[in-house]
Design a protein around this motif. Sequence first.
Motif, PDB file in Angstrom:
ATOM      1  N   LEU A  45      43.101 118.881  87.550  1.00 45.72           N
ATOM      2  CA  LEU A  45      41.713 119.130  87.133  1.00 45.72           C
ATOM      3  C   LEU A  45      41.417 118.518  85.760  1.00 45.72           C
ATOM      4  N   ALA A  46      42.384 118.597  84.854  1.00 46.70           N
ATOM      5  CA  ALA A  46      42.166 118.033  83.503  1.00 46.70           C
ATOM      6  C   ALA A  46      42.034 116.518  83.587  1.00 46.70           C
ATOM      7  N   ALA A  47      42.887 115.903  84.398  1.00 46.79           N
ATOM      8  CA  ALA A  47      42.831 114.437  84.527  1.00 46.79           C
ATOM      9  C   ALA A  47      41.476 114.016  85.110  1.00 46.79           C
ATOM     10  N   ALA A  48      41.011 114.745  86.129  1.00 48.73           N
ATOM     11  CA  ALA A  48      39.727 114.392  86.749  1.00 48.73           C
ATOM     12  C   ALA A  48      38.593 114.554  85.734  1.00 48.73           C
ATOM     13  N   GLU A  49      38.688 115.562  84.905  1.00 44.22           N
ATOM     14  CA  GLU A  49      37.618 115.848  83.941  1.00 44.22           C
ATOM     15  C   GLU A  49      37.538 114.782  82.845  1.00 44.22           C
ATOM     16  N   SER A  50      38.634 114.049  82.642  1.00 41.57           N
ATOM     17  CA  SER A  50      38.644 113.044  81.564  1.00 41.57           C
ATOM     18  C   SER A  50      37.546 111.996  81.786  1.00 41.57           C
ATOM     19  N   ALA A  51      37.151 111.783  83.029  1.00 40.35           N
ATOM     20  CA  ALA A  51      36.094 110.797  83.304  1.00 40.35           C
ATOM     21  C   ALA A  51      34.735 111.257  82.772  1.00 40.35           C
ATOM     22  N   ARG A  52      34.622 112.549  82.463  1.00 45.02           N
ATOM     23  CA  ARG A  52      33.316 113.083  82.009  1.00 45.02           C
ATOM     24  C   ARG A  52      33.305 113.390  80.503  1.00 45.02           C
ATOM     25  N   ALA A  54      32.413 111.730  78.076  1.00 48.23           N
ATOM     26  CA  ALA A  54      31.265 111.237  77.298  1.00 48.23           C
ATOM     27  C   ALA A  54      30.244 112.348  77.041  1.00 48.23           C
ATOM     28  N   LEU A  55      30.302 113.383  77.867  1.00 48.00           N
ATOM     29  CA  LEU A  55      29.341 114.488  77.722  1.00 48.00           C
ATOM     30  C   LEU A  55      29.972 115.667  76.984  1.00 48.00           C
ATOM     31  N   TYR A  56      29.175 116.331  76.183  1.00 44.73           N
ATOM     32  CA  TYR A  56      29.657 117.561  75.529  1.00 44.73           C
ATOM     33  C   TYR A  56      30.140 118.566  76.568  1.00 44.73           C
ATOM     34  N   SER A  57      31.024 119.441  76.135  1.00 46.42           N
ATOM     35  CA  SER A  57      31.493 120.496  77.040  1.00 46.42           C
ATOM     36  C   SER A  57      30.444 121.607  77.114  1.00 46.42           C
ATOM     37  N   ASP A  58      30.575 122.457  78.127  1.00 47.48           N
ATOM     38  CA  ASP A  58      29.633 123.573  78.296  1.00 47.48           C
ATOM     39  C   ASP A  58      29.925 124.634  77.236  1.00 47.48           C
ATOM     40  N   PRO A  59      29.009 124.867  76.300  1.00 48.28           N
ATOM     41  CA  PRO A  59      29.298 125.849  75.235  1.00 48.28           C
ATOM     42  C   PRO A  59      29.545 127.256  75.781  1.00 48.28           C
ATOM     43  N   GLU A  60      29.007 127.528  76.965  1.00 46.88           N
ATOM     44  CA  GLU A  60      29.224 128.871  77.536  1.00 46.88           C
ATOM     45  C   GLU A  60      30.475 128.944  78.403  1.00 46.88           C
ATOM     46  N   CYS A  61      31.141 127.823  78.594  1.00 43.08           N
ATOM     47  CA  CYS A  61      32.379 127.768  79.399  1.00 43.08           C
ATOM     48  C   CYS A  61      32.187 128.475  80.742  1.00 43.08           C
ATOM     49  N   ARG A  62      31.028 128.254  81.393  1.00 47.13           N
ATOM     50  CA  ARG A  62      30.682 129.089  82.555  1.00 47.13           C
ATOM     51  C   ARG A  62      31.694 129.064  83.698  1.00 47.13           C
ATOM     52  N   LYS A 235      31.031 131.898  66.653  1.00 45.13           N
ATOM     53  CA  LYS A 235      31.338 130.645  67.371  1.00 45.13           C
ATOM     54  C   LYS A 235      30.161 129.676  67.273  1.00 45.13           C
ATOM     55  N   TYR A 236      28.941 130.184  67.536  1.00 44.18           N
ATOM     56  CA  TYR A 236      27.770 129.302  67.516  1.00 44.18           C
ATOM     57  C   TYR A 236      27.370 128.918  66.088  1.00 44.18           C
ATOM     58  N   SER A 237      27.974 129.571  65.104  1.00 44.07           N
ATOM     59  CA  SER A 237      27.699 129.209  63.709  1.00 44.07           C
ATOM     60  C   SER A 237      28.758 128.263  63.166  1.00 44.07           C
ATOM     61  N   THR A 238      29.800 128.013  63.966  1.00 47.60           N
ATOM     62  CA  THR A 238      30.840 127.081  63.509  1.00 47.60           C
ATOM     63  C   THR A 238      30.939 125.868  64.436  1.00 47.60           C
ATOM     64  N   ASN A 239      31.281 126.124  65.713  1.00 49.29           N
ATOM     65  CA  ASN A 239      31.451 125.009  66.648  1.00 49.29           C
ATOM     66  C   ASN A 239      31.181 125.493  68.075  1.00 49.29           C
ATOM     67  N   PRO A 240      29.954 125.285  68.577  1.00 48.11           N
ATOM     68  CA  PRO A 240      29.628 125.769  69.930  1.00 48.11           C
ATOM     69  C   PRO A 240      30.491 125.117  71.008  1.00 48.11           C
ATOM     70  N   TYR A 241      30.983 123.896  70.729  1.00 49.21           N
ATOM     71  CA  TYR A 241      31.783 123.169  71.742  1.00 49.21           C
ATOM     72  C   TYR A 241      33.277 123.343  71.435  1.00 49.21           C
ATOM     73  N   ASN A 242      33.658 124.549  71.129  1.00 48.23           N
ATOM     74  CA  ASN A 242      35.040 124.751  70.650  1.00 48.23           C
ATOM     75  C   ASN A 242      36.094 124.565  71.727  1.00 48.23           C
ATOM     76  N   VAL A 243      35.702 124.658  73.007  1.00 47.12           N
ATOM     77  CA  VAL A 243      36.658 124.416  74.091  1.00 47.12           C
ATOM     78  C   VAL A 243      36.252 123.110  74.774  1.00 47.12           C
ATOM     79  N   ASN A 244      37.126 122.119  74.729  1.00 47.04           N
ATOM     80  CA  ASN A 244      36.737 120.807  75.258  1.00 47.04           C
ATOM     81  C   ASN A 244      36.843 120.757  76.786  1.00 47.04           C
ATOM     82  N   ARG A 245      36.268 119.734  77.362  1.00 44.36           N
ATOM     83  CA  ARG A 245      36.176 119.630  78.832  1.00 44.36           C
ATOM     84  C   ARG A 245      37.531 119.660  79.524  1.00 44.36           C
ATOM     85  N   MET A 246      38.480 118.879  79.016  1.00 42.96           N
ATOM     86  CA  MET A 246      39.775 118.798  79.708  1.00 42.96           C
ATOM     87  C   MET A 246      40.519 120.127  79.616  1.00 42.96           C
TER      88      MET A 246
END
Length: 354
Positions: A45-52, A54-62, A235-246
Amino acid sequence: MSRFFSEKYKKLTPYTPGEQPRGQQYIKLNTNESPFPPSAEAQRLAAAESARLALYSDPECRDLVAAASEILGVSPDEILFTNGSDEILNFAFMAFCDKDHPAVFPDITYGFYSVFAELNRVPYTRIPLNPDFTIRVEDYVGVGKTVFLANPNAPTGIALPLSDIENIVRSNPDHVVVIDEAYVDFGAQSAVGLTRKYENLLVTQTFSKSRSLAGARLGFGIGCPSLIRDLNTLKYSTNPYNVNRMTMAAGIGALTDREYFLKNCRATERTRAWTTEALKTLGFTVLDSKANFVFAAHSKISGKLLYQKLKGSGILVRHFDSERLTDFNRITIGNMEQMQTLINTIKIILGDLS
Ligand code: PMP
């Protein structure tokens, strides 16, 4: 230090991470990583996500929150994912401590607690462990401060039963009690099931140990929705994208591959039992660990010398240069072959002494 460094941080002593050697190949038993690779599903799943990327990660990690809430039995508003559990612990110091809510934790515990307290200018007290390195539960019952306890504790590996944790949480209703369960999956009792009963309980866990994702940096906290909202404010006052896509993708893979996770936890427990016995046979004092490491001392060789000699033989363990810990080394439980090499090497080192 530059002449521009803020007055606020001039006296800050940062946390010292364990050595991460490059080049020379070591058997690495110094930072409590898993000896097992991430689950194949996590890798896929992480390898597949590497293709994306270019886009920010989901801040809500839904997607990750949905997978976790199903598997861990909590609702989405009771969980928050962070960049390693270090981040949520820092948020907890920021969110739940101030001069009226000073922090309290054992004198021997995870070294980052005092760093986070200093960083956030939170007053704090360190309570000495008993001489046998156990936590004196009475010291925390009704203490009236924001409590931080690692369960199992580090670097001792000793765990408190859930009844003691509940006692501490129940008796401090006006203060948050943070239970850091970084190592809980290796045989201790989790307090997650108490979070619905106590609005002042925050439990933190990590994917770095039992789920083989230390390098991905993924941790989380579980608590009542209002505590999670406070932590989200930070979290939203420091780094909303704290968990990256991969990392998010790897986390979903690791959570869903439950069989692999359980198999590795049980293997580590078996190897821990074998290692403990082997060390005791060689004359070591070994504390009763429920974590993926053991804390061991020998009367014939100082902790530091053993650490150095092991390093010279290609094995890294963790030595802490503080007075009460100086006889000891913290040894991560690797795979069986690594632990057999460790024990054989220690036999040679001890043999050379006599
Ligand atoms: N708590 C304890 C007790 C730990 O030993 C560690 C790992 N060094 C952490 C939290 C943080 O781990 P991570 O940030 O990798 O989740």
